[in-house]
Write a protein that holds these residues in place. Structure first.
Motif, PDB file in Angstrom:
ATOM      1  N   HIS A 205      -3.368  12.439   7.048  1.00 33.13           N
ATOM      2  CA  HIS A 205      -3.014  13.779   6.584  1.00 33.13           C
ATOM      3  C   HIS A 205      -3.022  13.781   5.058  1.00 33.13           C
ATOM      4  CE1 HIS A 205      -1.805  14.932  10.670  1.00 33.13           C
ATOM      5  NE2 HIS A 205      -1.206  13.749  10.741  1.00 33.13           N
ATOM      6  N   LEU A 206      -3.733  14.745   4.478  1.00 37.20           N
ATOM      7  CA  LEU A 206      -3.807  14.861   3.019  1.00 37.20           C
ATOM      8  C   LEU A 206      -2.674  15.712   2.487  1.00 37.20           C
ATOM      9  CD1 LEU A 206      -6.677  13.781   3.605  1.00 37.20           C
ATOM     10  CD2 LEU A 206      -7.521  15.314   1.814  1.00 37.20           C
TER      11      LEU A 206
ATOM     12  N   VAL B  30       0.837  -1.191   0.000  1.00 36.43           N
ATOM     13  CA  VAL B  30       0.000   0.000   0.000  1.00 36.43           C
ATOM     14  C   VAL B  30       0.873   1.243   0.000  1.00 36.43           C
ATOM     15  CG1 VAL B  30      -1.716   1.309   1.312  1.00 36.43           C
ATOM     16  CG2 VAL B  30      -1.893  -1.183   1.171  1.00 36.43           C
ATOM     17  N   LYS B  31       0.491   2.237  -0.823  1.00 34.56           N
ATOM     18  CA  LYS B  31       1.221   3.499  -0.899  1.00 34.56           C
ATOM     19  C   LYS B  31       0.236   4.657  -0.765  1.00 34.56           C
ATOM     20  CE  LYS B  31       4.668   3.784  -3.808  1.00 34.56           C
ATOM     21  NZ  LYS B  31       5.547   3.757  -5.009  1.00 34.56           N
ATOM     22  N   PRO B  32       0.680   5.798  -0.250  1.00 39.24           N
ATOM     23  CA  PRO B  32      -0.190   6.971  -0.221  1.00 39.24           C
ATOM     24  C   PRO B  32      -0.503   7.457  -1.634  1.00 39.24           C
ATOM     25  CG  PRO B  32       1.669   7.220   1.282  1.00 39.24           C
ATOM     26  CD  PRO B  32       1.962   6.035   0.423  1.00 39.24           C
ATOM     27  N   GLN B  33      -1.715   7.932  -1.828  1.00 34.49           N
ATOM     28  CA  GLN B  33      -2.083   8.558  -3.088  1.00 34.49           C
ATOM     29  C   GLN B  33      -2.460  10.014  -2.846  1.00 34.49           C
ATOM     30  OE1 GLN B  33      -4.650   6.235  -5.575  1.00 34.49           O
ATOM     31  NE2 GLN B  33      -4.492   7.629  -7.280  1.00 34.49           N
ATOM     32  N   LEU B  34      -3.604  10.263  -2.243  1.00 37.16           N
ATOM     33  CA  LEU B  34      -3.925  11.633  -1.807  1.00 37.16           C
ATOM     34  C   LEU B  34      -3.426  11.900  -0.399  1.00 37.16           C
ATOM     35  CD1 LEU B  34      -7.516  12.353  -3.174  1.00 37.16           C
ATOM     36  CD2 LEU B  34      -5.312  12.999  -4.124  1.00 37.16           C
ATOM     37  N   ALA B  35      -3.216  10.838   0.343  1.00 36.39           N
ATOM     38  CA  ALA B  35      -2.673  10.997   1.694  1.00 36.39           C
ATOM     39  C   ALA B  35      -1.183  11.300   1.620  1.00 36.39           C
ATOM     40  CB  ALA B  35      -2.911   9.732   2.507  1.00 36.39           C
TER      41      ALA B  35
ATOM     42  N   THR C  90     -14.350  12.980  10.914  1.00 35.25           N
ATOM     43  CA  THR C  90     -14.152  14.397  11.215  1.00 35.25           C
ATOM     44  C   THR C  90     -12.999  14.974  10.410  1.00 35.25           C
ATOM     45  OG1 THR C  90     -14.865  13.972  13.486  1.00 35.25           O
ATOM     46  CG2 THR C  90     -13.754  16.070  13.067  1.00 35.25           C
ATOM     47  N   ALA C  91     -13.225  16.162   9.858  1.00 40.34           N
ATOM     48  CA  ALA C  91     -12.142  16.942   9.269  1.00 40.34           C
ATOM     49  C   ALA C  91     -11.586  17.845  10.369  1.00 40.34           C
ATOM     50  CB  ALA C  91     -12.647  17.760   8.091  1.00 40.34           C
ATOM     51  N   ILE C  92     -10.450  17.459  10.919  1.00 37.90           N
ATOM     52  CA  ILE C  92      -9.861  18.215  12.032  1.00 37.90           C
ATOM     53  C   ILE C  92      -9.413  19.591  11.572  1.00 37.90           C
ATOM     54  CG2 ILE C  92      -7.993  18.255  13.730  1.00 37.90           C
ATOM     55  CD1 ILE C  92      -8.065  15.224  13.730  1.00 37.90           C
ATOM     56  N   ASP C  93      -8.815  19.634  10.408  1.00 38.53           N
ATOM     57  CA  ASP C  93      -8.464  20.900   9.773  1.00 38.53           C
ATOM     58  C   ASP C  93      -8.545  20.685   8.268  1.00 38.53           C
ATOM     59  OD1 ASP C  93      -6.004  19.728   8.882  1.00 38.53           O
ATOM     60  OD2 ASP C  93      -5.020  20.312  10.744  1.00 38.53           O
ATOM     61  N   ARG C  94      -8.027  21.631   7.525  1.00 39.10           N
ATOM     62  CA  ARG C  94      -8.194  21.599   6.082  1.00 39.10           C
ATOM     63  C   ARG C  94      -7.610  20.342   5.440  1.00 39.10           C
ATOM     64  NH1 ARG C  94      -9.772  25.252   2.376  1.00 39.10           N
ATOM     65  NH2 ARG C  94      -8.865  25.180   0.277  1.00 39.10           N
ATOM     66  N   HIS C  95      -6.551  19.793   6.012  1.00 40.87           N
ATOM     67  CA  HIS C  95      -5.880  18.655   5.392  1.00 40.87           C
ATOM     68  C   HIS C  95      -5.713  17.461   6.327  1.00 40.87           C
ATOM     69  CE1 HIS C  95      -4.345  22.125   2.878  1.00 40.87           C
ATOM     70  NE2 HIS C  95      -4.875  21.330   1.960  1.00 40.87           N
ATOM     71  N   THR C  96      -6.515  17.372   7.382  1.00 35.87           N
ATOM     72  CA  THR C  96      -6.380  16.272   8.339  1.00 35.87           C
ATOM     73  C   THR C  96      -7.732  15.638   8.619  1.00 35.87           C
ATOM     74  OG1 THR C  96      -4.536  17.444   9.391  1.00 35.87           O
ATOM     75  CG2 THR C  96      -5.480  15.574  10.577  1.00 35.87           C
ATOM     76  N   LEU C  97      -7.766  14.293   8.523  1.00 32.65           N
ATOM     77  CA  LEU C  97      -8.974  13.519   8.781  1.00 32.65           C
ATOM     78  C   LEU C  97      -8.777  12.647  10.009  1.00 32.65           C
ATOM     79  CD1 LEU C  97      -9.550  12.301   5.147  1.00 32.65           C
ATOM     80  CD2 LEU C  97     -11.316  13.470   6.447  1.00 32.65           C
ATOM     81  N   ARG C  98      -9.856  12.454  10.753  1.00 31.58           N
ATOM     82  CA  ARG C  98      -9.811  11.508  11.854  1.00 31.58           C
ATOM     83  C   ARG C  98     -11.001  10.554  11.724  1.00 31.58           C
ATOM     84  NH1 ARG C  98     -10.512  14.331  17.070  1.00 31.58           N
ATOM     85  NH2 ARG C  98     -12.727  14.083  16.601  1.00 31.58           N
ATOM     86  N   PHE C  99     -10.706   9.257  11.789  1.00 33.06           N
ATOM     87  CA  PHE C  99     -11.730   8.219  11.767  1.00 33.06           C
ATOM     88  C   PHE C  99     -11.780   7.552  13.134  1.00 33.06           C
ATOM     89  CE2 PHE C  99      -9.978   8.603   7.505  1.00 33.06           C
ATOM     90  CZ  PHE C  99     -11.111   8.672   6.701  1.00 33.06           C
ATOM     91  N   ARG C 100     -12.969   7.408  13.705  1.00 30.09           N
ATOM     92  CA  ARG C 100     -13.151   6.666  14.951  1.00 30.09           C
ATOM     93  C   ARG C 100     -14.162   5.549  14.708  1.00 30.09           C
ATOM     94  NH1 ARG C 100     -13.138  11.500  19.520  1.00 30.09           N
ATOM     95  NH2 ARG C 100     -10.871  11.685  19.648  1.00 30.09           N
TER      96      ARG C 100
END
Length: 624
Positions: free
Chosen positions: A123-124, A102-107, A200-210
């Motif tokens: 992080h995007l 697995v490799k980052p693409q948009l992340a 949740t979008a924590i900020d413009r380029h950060t996602l959090r999944f719970r």
């Protein structure tokens, strides 16, 4: 240099000076002036235009059309293959690495996770933009974390009736199912702005999944999964119900045209960011190593257009390839004895420079029984006996030998090779052909010929007719089914139709028996077990099988880390599927791809569907 017209010739030839013109001295400067005049007139009188390189066009065929290009609305591989070059998931599989990685693409990097596998942070990459579209009002639109949140929330919006819903609901993104249920209960539009703890979008380029429960393989839900690729809200609101015909993503290609049932054309996305070929081949794979070295650093994509013909019949597809109308073809089984006699490429094809590549596909071809159907469904002993008799009466080995021309391996379970949980030593009843046992089961449970017409009836005396949904491409399989069911005195009728319409009917539980395949999107048994997971009914679970004991085993293995205990749980789940037989597994296919030498860099991948960005087309290769 090109051919000059008469006008060019007159413009470029020096004229004899008139008598009143004073001849300059000395002569050498005069020759210089004539040379300068010649150059100037060359430009003014129309020098031949420099030839522009012809667009590089990749041409191949799919056996069926895409259903839609809205990621929320499809689950078929054909739509994934097209949309996967328009939309970009957060992660992807390396094109060359085996075993797959697995490799980052948009992340920007692999996800960070909590110790209990219930929280993930992604992080995007900044500076990634959607393709230009009128929905953006002439402005460039950056991809941000909120676009991923919106895309996943769309799956839960009742408006879209997403076939992806059972899969994503089972992920257990905390609070998201509740937002959907509230919309259903109150009969109000889905609230996209409602905060959700699990997404949740924590900020413009950060996602959090719970997650509600641990998931050690959650990254696979974000890898190659077009349904989780970012989507711009303003595009959906701009196009409404027709958004499936106007896909707008951040990928290397955009939709240029789509003639439904005929051809799909993708064009290079002119605003695609600067991405370079950096695939990593395994050290023991010389062919892949050569590709990696030859293409390293090339900007992607390398082709300008992708023209995908929809050709459902084998002969036209094969002939189009031989006539060089297609760069690539997946070898149709009908022509395997001609193209690959004895498993080797035929000499006449070798002389033309055609390249053959084999791939043991991580897939399963199977027959699905509708467990809600009054004839073949149900969990009682008689209904189970009927399905198991049908399974024992069909010959998987003959399908591989005569219909598929040895391009496959008889399946012992739903779990295919190259996936975690596959047991190469397993030998089960799934691929056992035993008509004597099949007839005995039918006799024992009352499926007898009560009216003397030569066909078995149901235990209550009503007619027993199997309705097998099919299409015109499956005639050899239908003929095999007919012969084998005749041997059991079971009447079988074949109901023709289009795949896309059949898929809709199957999800709604309206087909009795259907023949299809499942292709892995990740190297793990989980998604194959999901084909029989109760909460996935209406999505991946087309059999509508809903056995609490099986569902519990599925849930248990899903939360385990890889190891002996998980393998034992997977094996136990497979035994239940064999006992109840809601799905009859046939074959794991062997794929043979053939391509002309002008297609460079192509490697069949077990999981990565859209390969368009990783290949080049060279009209006259130096080393064919």
């Amino acid at each position: 240099m090109g051919t000059f017209s008469a006008m060019h010739y007159r413009c470029l030839m020096p004229h004899k000076p008139s008598a009143h013109v004073r001849r300059p001295t000395p002569q050498r400067p005069m020759r210089v002036r004539w040379w300068l005049l010649w150059c100037a007139m060359w430009c003014l009188c129309g020098a031949p235009a420099l030839a522009q390189p012809a667009p590089k066009v990749l041409r191949y065929a799919m056996v069926s059309d895409a259903t839609t290009l809205d990621p929320v609305s499809f689950s078929d591989i054909y739509s994934v293959e097209v949309a996967g070059s328009i939309f970009e998931p957060l992660y992807r599989f390396d094109y060359l690495a085996r075993p797959v990685t697995v490799k980052p693409q948009l992340a920007a990097a692999l996800p960070e996770h909590s110790a209990d596998w219930r929280e993930y942070t992604v992080h995007l990459k900044p500076g990634v933009f959607f393709a230009d579209d009128p929905a953006f009002g002439g402005q460039r639109r950056e991809v941000v974390a909120a676009d991923v949140v919106y895309a996943i929330k769309r799956i839960f919006d009742p408006r879209w009736k997403s076939p992806q819903l059972p899969n994503f609901a089972a992920m257990g993104l905390t609070g998201l199912n509740a937002v959907r249920q509230r919309a259903l209960d109150q009969k109000t539009p889905f609230d996209y702005d409602a905060p959700v703890e699990g997404l949740t979008a924590i900020d413009r380029h950060t996602l959090r999944f719970r997650l509600d429960k641990p998931d050690p393989r959650f990254i696979f839900s974000l890898t190659g999964t077009v349904a989780a690729a970012p989507v711009a809200r303003e595009v959906v609101e701009h196009y409404g119900d027709s958004v499936g015909d106007h896909p707008v993503g951040s990928g290397p290609f955009v939709l240029a045209s789509w003639r439904k049932g005929s051809q799909i054309v993708l064009a290079r996305n002119p605003g695609y960011r600067e991405v370079h070929y950096d695939e990593e081949a395994s050290p023991d794979d010389a062919e892949a190593q050569a590709i990696a070295q030859a293409l390293h650093g090339r900007r992607l994509p390398m082709v300008d257009r992708v023209e995908i013909a929809v050709i459902d019949e084998e002969q036209p597809r094969w002939l189009s390839f031989l006539q060089q109308g297609l760069d690539l073809v997946l070898l149709p089984g009908t022509f395997a004895p001609v193209a690959m006699p004895g498993g080797r490429l035929a000499p006449n094809l070798q002389r033309q420079g055609i390249v053959a590549q084999k791939l043991a596909r991580p897939d399963v071809v199977y027959t699905v029984f509708n467990m809600d159907d009054p004839v073949v469904g149900g969990y009682g002993p008689a209904q189970v006996a009927l399905r198991r008799a049908i399974g024992l009466g069909y010959d998987n080995d003959e399908e591989v030998r005569n219909v598929r021309r040895q391009l496959g391996v008889p399946a012992q379970s739903l779990v295919p090779p190259s996936t975690y949980g596959y047991d190469p030593a397993l030998k089960s009843e799934m691929s056992t052909y035993d008509p004597a046992r099949a007839n005995a089961l039918l006799d024992l449970y009352g499926y007898l010929d009560r009216d003397g017409d030569g066909w078995r009836d149901r235990p209550d005396g009503s007619p027993l007719v199997l309705q097998y949904h099919t299409d015109k491409t499956l005639r050899p399989f239908n003929e095999l089914w007919k012969r084998r069911m005749d041997g059991l005195h079971l009447r079988i009728d074949f109901v023709p139709g289009q795949w896309t319409e059949q898929a809709k009917a199957a999800r709604a539980g309206k087909l009795m028996i259907w023949f299809l395949s499942w292709n892995a999107s990740a190297p793990d048994a989980d998604e194959f077990l999901r084909l029989a997971y109760g909460p996935a009914i209406g999505g991946d679970n087309l059999s509508r099988f809903n056995l609490p004991a099986f569902n519990a085993l599925y849930d248990r293995q899903a939360e385990m880390g890889d190891g002996p205990e998980r393998l034992a749980t997977i094996a136990q789940a497979n035994r239940l599927l064999l006992a109840y037989l809601p799905i009859k597994a046939h074959v794991h296919r062997l794929q043979v791809s053939l391509h002309w030498p002008r297609l460079q860099g192509y490697q069949p991948h077990p999981y990565l569907r859209p390969f368009h960005a990783y290949v080049d087309v060279v009209p006259n290769p130096v080393n064919p």
